[in-house]
Scaffold this motif. Structure first.
Motif, PDB file in Angstrom:
ATOM      1  N   ASN A  60       7.465  11.604  -6.096  1.00  0.00           N
ATOM      2  CA  ASN A  60       7.060  12.020  -7.452  1.00  0.00           C
ATOM      3  C   ASN A  60       7.000  10.842  -8.402  1.00  0.00           C
ATOM      4  OD1 ASN A  60       6.809  14.639  -6.635  1.00  0.00           O
ATOM      5  ND2 ASN A  60       8.777  15.317  -7.443  1.00  0.00           N
ATOM      6  N   ALA A  61       7.968   9.931  -8.272  1.00  0.00           N
ATOM      7  CA  ALA A  61       7.986   8.771  -9.157  1.00  0.00           C
ATOM      8  C   ALA A  61       6.759   7.883  -8.910  1.00  0.00           C
ATOM      9  CB  ALA A  61       9.272   7.975  -8.954  1.00  0.00           C
ATOM     10  N   PHE A  62       6.444   7.664  -7.640  1.00  0.00           N
ATOM     11  CA  PHE A  62       5.267   6.849  -7.330  1.00  0.00           C
ATOM     12  C   PHE A  62       3.976   7.541  -7.754  1.00  0.00           C
ATOM     13  CE2 PHE A  62       6.422   2.945  -5.497  1.00  0.00           C
ATOM     14  CZ  PHE A  62       7.546   3.102  -4.699  1.00  0.00           C
ATOM     15  N   LEU A  63       3.920   8.854  -7.571  1.00  0.00           N
ATOM     16  CA  LEU A  63       2.709   9.587  -7.939  1.00  0.00           C
ATOM     17  C   LEU A  63       2.501   9.530  -9.452  1.00  0.00           C
ATOM     18  CD1 LEU A  63       0.339  11.250  -6.980  1.00  0.00           C
ATOM     19  CD2 LEU A  63       1.769  13.294  -7.090  1.00  0.00           C
ATOM     20  N   SER A  64       3.584   9.712 -10.191  1.00  0.00           N
ATOM     21  CA  SER A  64       3.501   9.618 -11.655  1.00  0.00           C
ATOM     22  C   SER A  64       3.023   8.222 -12.055  1.00  0.00           C
ATOM     23  CB  SER A  64       4.884   9.916 -12.248  1.00  0.00           C
ATOM     24  OG  SER A  64       4.951   9.473 -13.577  1.00  0.00           O
ATOM     25  N   PHE A  65       3.537   7.214 -11.373  1.00  0.00           N
ATOM     26  CA  PHE A  65       3.165   5.827 -11.688  1.00  0.00           C
ATOM     27  C   PHE A  65       1.683   5.574 -11.444  1.00  0.00           C
ATOM     28  CE2 PHE A  65       3.587   1.409 -12.293  1.00  0.00           C
ATOM     29  CZ  PHE A  65       3.000   0.736 -11.239  1.00  0.00           C
ATOM     30  N   VAL A  66       1.183   5.967 -10.266  1.00  0.00           N
ATOM     31  CA  VAL A  66      -0.220   5.636  -9.971  1.00  0.00           C
ATOM     32  C   VAL A  66      -1.191   6.450 -10.823  1.00  0.00           C
ATOM     33  CG1 VAL A  66       0.283   4.835  -7.627  1.00  0.00           C
ATOM     34  CG2 VAL A  66      -0.432   7.210  -7.971  1.00  0.00           C
ATOM     35  N   THR A  67      -0.808   7.676 -11.187  1.00  0.00           N
ATOM     36  CA  THR A  67      -1.709   8.453 -12.040  1.00  0.00           C
ATOM     37  C   THR A  67      -1.715   7.886 -13.467  1.00  0.00           C
ATOM     38  OG1 THR A  67       0.065  10.078 -12.324  1.00  0.00           O
ATOM     39  CG2 THR A  67      -1.653  10.599 -10.729  1.00  0.00           C
ATOM     40  N   ARG A  68      -0.644   7.230 -13.862  1.00  0.00           N
ATOM     41  CA  ARG A  68      -0.640   6.587 -15.186  1.00  0.00           C
ATOM     42  C   ARG A  68      -1.448   5.293 -15.189  1.00  0.00           C
ATOM     43  NH1 ARG A  68       4.247   4.785 -16.200  1.00  0.00           N
ATOM     44  NH2 ARG A  68       5.379   5.865 -14.569  1.00  0.00           N
ATOM     45  N   GLU A  79      -9.089  11.880  -7.625  1.00  0.00           N
ATOM     46  CA  GLU A  79      -8.420  12.190  -6.343  1.00  0.00           C
ATOM     47  C   GLU A  79      -6.916  12.141  -6.498  1.00  0.00           C
ATOM     48  OE1 GLU A  79     -11.763  10.422  -3.203  1.00  0.00           O
ATOM     49  OE2 GLU A  79      -9.895   9.351  -3.582  1.00  0.00           O
ATOM     50  N   LEU A  80      -6.416  11.130  -7.207  1.00  0.00           N
ATOM     51  CA  LEU A  80      -4.974  10.998  -7.391  1.00  0.00           C
ATOM     52  C   LEU A  80      -4.446  12.114  -8.298  1.00  0.00           C
ATOM     53  CD1 LEU A  80      -4.606   7.132  -7.908  1.00  0.00           C
ATOM     54  CD2 LEU A  80      -4.166   8.450  -5.826  1.00  0.00           C
ATOM     55  N   VAL A 113       0.848  -1.187   0.000  1.00  0.00           N
ATOM     56  CA  VAL A 113       0.000   0.000   0.000  1.00  0.00           C
ATOM     57  C   VAL A 113       0.879   1.230   0.000  1.00  0.00           C
ATOM     58  CG1 VAL A 113      -1.640   1.403   1.324  1.00  0.00           C
ATOM     59  CG2 VAL A 113      -2.011  -1.056   1.113  1.00  0.00           C
ATOM     60  N   LEU A 114       0.565   2.144  -0.906  1.00  0.00           N
ATOM     61  CA  LEU A 114       1.223   3.452  -0.952  1.00  0.00           C
ATOM     62  C   LEU A 114       0.227   4.471  -0.412  1.00  0.00           C
ATOM     63  CD1 LEU A 114       2.513   3.206  -4.632  1.00  0.00           C
ATOM     64  CD2 LEU A 114       3.922   3.003  -2.585  1.00  0.00           C
ATOM     65  N   CYS A 115       0.568   5.106   0.710  1.00  0.00           N
ATOM     66  CA  CYS A 115      -0.282   6.158   1.264  1.00  0.00           C
ATOM     67  C   CYS A 115       0.387   7.483   0.958  1.00  0.00           C
ATOM     68  CB  CYS A 115      -0.433   5.997   2.775  1.00  0.00           C
ATOM     69  SG  CYS A 115      -1.179   7.439   3.573  1.00  0.00           S
ATOM     70  N   PHE A 116      -0.300   8.309   0.171  1.00  0.00           N
ATOM     71  CA  PHE A 116       0.288   9.585  -0.229  1.00  0.00           C
ATOM     72  C   PHE A 116       0.080  10.686   0.813  1.00  0.00           C
ATOM     73  CE2 PHE A 116       2.080   8.753  -4.312  1.00  0.00           C
ATOM     74  CZ  PHE A 116       1.436   7.601  -4.732  1.00  0.00           C
ATOM     75  N   GLY A 117      -0.644  10.385   1.879  1.00  0.00           N
ATOM     76  CA  GLY A 117      -0.767  11.350   2.965  1.00  0.00           C
ATOM     77  C   GLY A 117       0.465  11.330   3.846  1.00  0.00           C
ATOM     78  N   CYS A 118       1.000  10.128   4.045  1.00  0.00           N
ATOM     79  CA  CYS A 118       2.166   9.960   4.899  1.00  0.00           C
ATOM     80  C   CYS A 118       3.407   9.559   4.115  1.00  0.00           C
ATOM     81  CB  CYS A 118       1.913   8.869   5.948  1.00  0.00           C
ATOM     82  SG  CYS A 118       0.494   9.197   7.004  1.00  0.00           S
TER      83      CYS A 118
END
Lengths: 157, 212
Positions: free
Chosen positions: B192-200, B207-208, B165-170
């Protein structure tokens, strides 16, 4: 001598943790005082802290001058404990922005970690707040957060 | 003549030994082929998978990582397939199915392509992308979960499930294996790398997309 606040008289071994800005120090001082009042006046506080892996009471932790409260200016979370330097804790800007009760809650939470409460998805550090009168038991048992208390049952670690 | 005979004998012996060794490797690396046909095992970048062998864990210690192997590497070894889903950080008392302790949002689980699975494993195994030096107090926020099906130890038909699980709040990565929490760390350096990955991989998730 009590738990210490980094007022520029300490260099934290944890990178990026610095002295508490002068504008924020009254809040930290208030939190320390309030925590001591809780430890003295609420038996459940010491009782709970003794159940944590470190076995120390809240009173004992608050009297430990080797524990330092720092400020972490770049931290988005409310607070943190250093793993490599367990007596170093830090409070972040977001806790100060919310107010002194959140600073107090963060202090108690981090002291629970100093006393061995695990991180990860463990709930014991945050549940210290319930036993210190900073949250209601119904929040813990129902899972529903009461925004009027600093305790948040969704916080893990 | 005698010298040639001896050389031939030795050469033949060497070839025989090499064939035996090659045969043993072929037997031990043959995949159970959960999805059939060509093996779909994904263990990070193809070239890296060749250089870095997956840690082979004896069956009796399958439930816990050996102390010398990072849990992020051990828990993402021998991945055969994966799914992705939205999850939420909730109180322990909140009922519902969980993934690494987070509540699964109903109807959000979907397959992850082999390419994205490889990319996920690479991100999780990128050692510089994680901060193990602190334990935070923070409120959970937008979270994405992954269920990785991993093949069992060689020679067995059993399989293991890793939950991430990736929690972007923490900026917290939580790892569970077969339902048991084994590790948590923080991915601040690689947010940033994880955020780019999940939005793709979840392009329609509003929300993401709002996260920075």
């Amino acid at each position: 001598m009590p738990i210490q606040m980094n007022a520029g008289d300490h260099i934290s071994p944890h990178p990026g943790w610095v002295a508490v800005p002068s504008a924020r120090r009254p809040m930290v001082n208030w939190a320390r005082k309030k925590a001591r009042a809780i430890a003295t006046g609420m038996a459940s506080a010491d009782q709970y802290f003794k159940t944590l892996p470190g076995g120390r009471t809240l009173r004992n932790l608050l009297n430990d001058s080797t524990i330092w409260i720092n400020y972490a200016p770049a931290m988005a979370s409310f607070g943190a404990q250093s793993v490599a330097h367990p007596n170093e804790i830090a409070i972040g800007p977001s806790a100060f922005r919310i107010g002194r009760w959140t600073v107090l809650a963060t202090l108690i939470h981090e002291l629970a970690h100093v006393n061995g409460a695990p991180g990860g998805n463990d709930r014991r550090a945050e549940e210290a707040l319930v036993n210190c009168g900073l949250g209601r038991q119904i929040e813990k048992t129902s899972g529903v957060d009461d925004p009027r208390t600093p305790y948040d049952p969704t916080i893990a670690g | 003549m005698k010298a040639y005979k001896h050389a031939g004998f030795i050469l033949g012996l060497v070839v025989l030994i090499l064939m035996i060794v090659a045969g043993c490797r072929l037997v031990s690396s043959s995949s159970a082929g959960i999805t059939g046909g060509e093996s779909n095992r994904v263990t990070g970048a193809a070239s890296d998978a060749a250089k870095l062998p997956s840690p082979r864990i004896p069956p009796t210690t399958r439930e816990a990582p050996p102390p010398t192997v990072s849990p992020r590497w051990w828990a993402t070894a021998d991945v055969v397939s994966a799914t992705v889903m939205r999850v939420e950080g909730v109180a322990q008392a909140t009922p519902g199915p969980r993934l690494a302790g987070y509540l699964i949002r109903p109807g959000t689980e979907q397959p992850l392509s082999p390419e994205h699975t490889r990319e996920l494993v690479e991100l999780v195994r990128f050692d510089s992308g994680f901060d193990d030096s602190i334990v935070k107090r923070c409120r959970p926020a937008e979270s994405v979960g992954f269920r990785l099906l991993r093949e069992g130890p060689s020679g067995t038909r059993s399989s293991t499930t890793t939950e991430l699980v990736l929690c972007f709040g923490c900026e917290k990565l939580s790892i569970a294996v077969n339902g048991t929490d084994i590790h948590a760390t923080y991915f601040d350096p690689s947010r940033n790398a994880f955020l780019s990955f999940v939005t793709r991989i979840l392009p329609e998730d509003e929300e993401l997309r709002k996260l920075r």
